[in-house]
Design a protein around this motif. Structure first.
Motif, PDB file in Angstrom:
ATOM      1  N   LEU A 137       3.266   5.589   2.843  1.00 25.74           N
ATOM      2  CA  LEU A 137       3.006   4.246   2.338  1.00 25.74           C
ATOM      3  C   LEU A 137       3.087   4.222   0.807  1.00 25.74           C
ATOM      4  N   ILE A 138       2.530   5.259   0.173  1.00 23.29           N
ATOM      5  CA  ILE A 138       2.617   5.335  -1.296  1.00 23.29           C
ATOM      6  C   ILE A 138       4.092   5.387  -1.723  1.00 23.29           C
ATOM      7  N   LEU A 139       4.842   6.288  -1.092  1.00 24.04           N
ATOM      8  CA  LEU A 139       6.240   6.462  -1.492  1.00 24.04           C
ATOM      9  C   LEU A 139       7.046   5.190  -1.275  1.00 24.04           C
ATOM     10  N   SER A 140       6.630   4.406  -0.274  1.00 24.45           N
ATOM     11  CA  SER A 140       7.379   3.182   0.021  1.00 24.45           C
ATOM     12  C   SER A 140       7.175   2.122  -1.063  1.00 24.45           C
ATOM     13  N   CYS A 141       6.315   2.394  -2.032  1.00 26.14           N
ATOM     14  CA  CYS A 141       6.112   1.461  -3.151  1.00 26.14           C
ATOM     15  C   CYS A 141       7.148   1.672  -4.256  1.00 26.14           C
ATOM     16  N   PHE A 142       7.962   2.724  -4.148  1.00 23.13           N
ATOM     17  CA  PHE A 142       8.826   3.107  -5.267  1.00 23.13           C
ATOM     18  C   PHE A 142      10.290   3.117  -4.887  1.00 23.13           C
ATOM     19  N   LEU A 167       2.028  -3.133  -6.931  1.00 20.49           N
ATOM     20  CA  LEU A 167       2.772  -2.337  -5.943  1.00 20.49           C
ATOM     21  C   LEU A 167       3.096  -3.177  -4.703  1.00 20.49           C
ATOM     22  N   GLN A 168       4.285  -2.946  -4.157  1.00 17.74           N
ATOM     23  CA  GLN A 168       4.724  -3.711  -2.987  1.00 17.74           C
ATOM     24  C   GLN A 168       5.253  -2.741  -1.934  1.00 17.74           C
ATOM     25  N   PRO A 169       4.376  -2.202  -1.108  1.00 16.56           N
ATOM     26  CA  PRO A 169       4.815  -1.184  -0.143  1.00 16.56           C
ATOM     27  C   PRO A 169       5.866  -1.729   0.846  1.00 16.56           C
ATOM     28  N   ALA A 212      -1.249  -6.729   5.844  1.00 15.58           N
ATOM     29  CA  ALA A 212      -1.095  -6.686   4.384  1.00 15.58           C
ATOM     30  C   ALA A 212      -0.776  -8.060   3.809  1.00 15.58           C
ATOM     31  N   HIS A 213      -0.592  -9.036   4.679  1.00 10.49           N
ATOM     32  CA  HIS A 213      -0.208 -10.391   4.255  1.00 10.49           C
ATOM     33  C   HIS A 213      -1.432 -11.136   3.701  1.00 10.49           C
ATOM     34  N   THR A 232      -6.115  -4.801   0.673  1.00  8.64           N
ATOM     35  CA  THR A 232      -5.575  -5.019   2.022  1.00  8.64           C
ATOM     36  C   THR A 232      -4.044  -5.016   2.020  1.00  8.64           C
ATOM     37  N   ARG A 233      -3.424  -5.143   0.851  1.00  6.32           N
ATOM     38  CA  ARG A 233      -1.954  -5.085   0.841  1.00  6.32           C
ATOM     39  C   ARG A 233      -1.447  -3.680   1.195  1.00  6.32           C
ATOM     40  N   PHE A 234      -2.348  -2.724   1.270  1.00 10.29           N
ATOM     41  CA  PHE A 234      -1.943  -1.360   1.651  1.00 10.29           C
ATOM     42  C   PHE A 234      -2.233  -1.063   3.124  1.00 10.29           C
TER      43      PHE A 234
END
Ligand SMILES: Cc1ncc(COP(=O)(O)O)c(C=O)c1O
Length: 396
Positions: free
Chosen positions: A90-95, A234-236, A243-244, A262-264
């Protein structure tokens, strides 16, 4: 010497019949976990769908808020997910990894699951720089810091290394990473609950971990910390309706992210696992990690002394302050010796390239440390490990 923490033993049924020295893998189950699971079943049976509004929907946040207190994070900065692999993904999907700053600087002693997640990003353009250990126990700090440069995007680091229990200097790594504009992802799995952790004081950007080990919370309750200063930017891509900003409006099209932690989240949470985890979290919080660490420092050193006195090899840092809550004892035929220990109700585990991992936790008596060292010695002397030498069973 009296040990007030031993009064917790009665809360953990398995301690009555086993020498339980494997909390670095699976912490003992508190009996409160059974009650929590019964409560979960009762609500499902009696409240049905209303249970969501009455607490279940918010549990990734409410349970996360308790974990936050254990890792030095503010409320509203931790969410629960099934495991670390998901949290890291999930972290990596922010980049994005298409630009010049696309390096991930990691270590070959990171837990393999996170390395698999990083390596997979190379398909998106990420460059993975894996800094190698020279002794199989530690990664030299200077060498690691030198690898972090202006092209580095992310620096993952295990606070405590799973193969050796070596503690890494997270604040020094954060200082270097921030100086060149990189972000740090701390894996707290082998520290939180036995070594004090302070994600706010260290100023780390992200942290992940789980409840399985030192938090005695069972599987399915991993956690993700995102520093409040980063949350809104950040926008995963690993996302979903939770997350909405307005999940129950069921809007179609691109997601409008919630403007808090909650967006995470992503989809429906594994509520039963979060119930199971609460009992362990509550006990660790009630005792306090400082008290757990004080006992752990004494007992891990006692274990090291007992092992050395019997001529057993130790593959963990020598200085107590440089070690987490476990000790790796390296003996010939360690895998087979471990299987024989399990057979004798002495619960430990084995990791290739390391040895037998042994951990006292707050519920451990000194006599149990004597027992494990004596059993290993006897097993080696009598050759009782021979019957396990043909590999086959899985090593947990
Ligand atoms: C340091 C560390 N990270 C991660 C994990 C596990 O990751 P996951 O929760 O994805 O199974 C472990 C052990 O199981 C670990 O020791």
């Amino acid at each position: 010497m009296s040990d007030p923490l031993l009064s917790w033993r009665k809360e953990f049924p398995i301690l009555a019949k086993s020498t339980y020295l494997v909390s670095h893998s699976l912490g003992a189950m508190p009996q409160g976990a059974r009650q929590e699971l019964e409560e979960y079943a009762r609500l499902w049976a009696e409240r049905g769908v209303r249970a969501w509004a009455e607490g279940w929907w918010r549990m990734p946040i409410t349970v996360g808020d308790r974990v936050a207190r254990l890792i030095g994070a503010p409320g509203g900065s931790v969410v629960m997910h099934p495991n670390v692999s998901i949290c890291q993904s999930l972290i990596l999907s922010c980049f994005e990894f298409g630009g010049r700053r696309n390096k991930i600087v990691c270590q070959d002693l990171d837990f393999p699951t996170v390395l698999y997640v990083y390596e997979a990003q190379s398909r998106l353009g990420a460059r993975i720089d894996t800094v190698a250990s020279e002794d199989g126990m530690t990664v030299p700090l200077e060498k690691f810091l030198a690898a972090i440069d202006e092209e580095t995007l992310l620096v993952p680091v295990s606070h405590v290394i799973f193969k050796s229990a070596a503690i890494q200097d997270v604040p020094a790594i954060v200082a270097r990473a921030h100086a060149v504009g990189a972000l740090v992802v701390a894996d707290l799995y082998q520290s939180a609950g036995t070594v004090p952790v302070d994600v706010s004081g260290w100023d780390v950007d992200f942290a992940t971990g789980g409840s399985v080990k030192w938090l005695c919370g069972g599987p399915g309750a991993g956690y993700l910390y995102v520093a409040p200063r980063l949350q809104r930017e950040l926008q995963p891509r690993l996302t979903g309706w939770m997350a909405h900003a307005r999940p129950f409006a069921f809007e179609t099209g691109e997601i409008a992210y919630a403007d808090d932690v909650t967006r995470f989240l992503h989809g429906t949470p594994a509520v039963s696992a979060l119930y199971a985890a609460r009992a362990g979290h509550a006990i660790v919080e009630a005792i306090g990690v400082e008290a757990i660490r004080a006992k752990s420092l004494r007992q891990v050193e006692l274990l090291a002394e007992l092992a050395r006195a019997r001529g057993l090899g130790v593959r963990s840092p020598v200085h107590p302050e440089s070690r987490g809550g476990m000790l790796i004892v390296d003996v010939p035929h360690a895998d087979a010796v471990t299987r024989e220990l399990l057979h004798r109700e002495v619960l430990v585990d084995f990791r290739p390239g390391a040895g037998i991992r042994i951990s006292p936790h707050f519920y451990t008596g000194d006599d149990e440390l004597q027992r494990v060292v004596e059993e290993i010695t006897t097993i080696l002397e009598t050759g009782a490990y021979h019957r396990h030498e043909r590999a086959g069973a899985m090593s947990f």
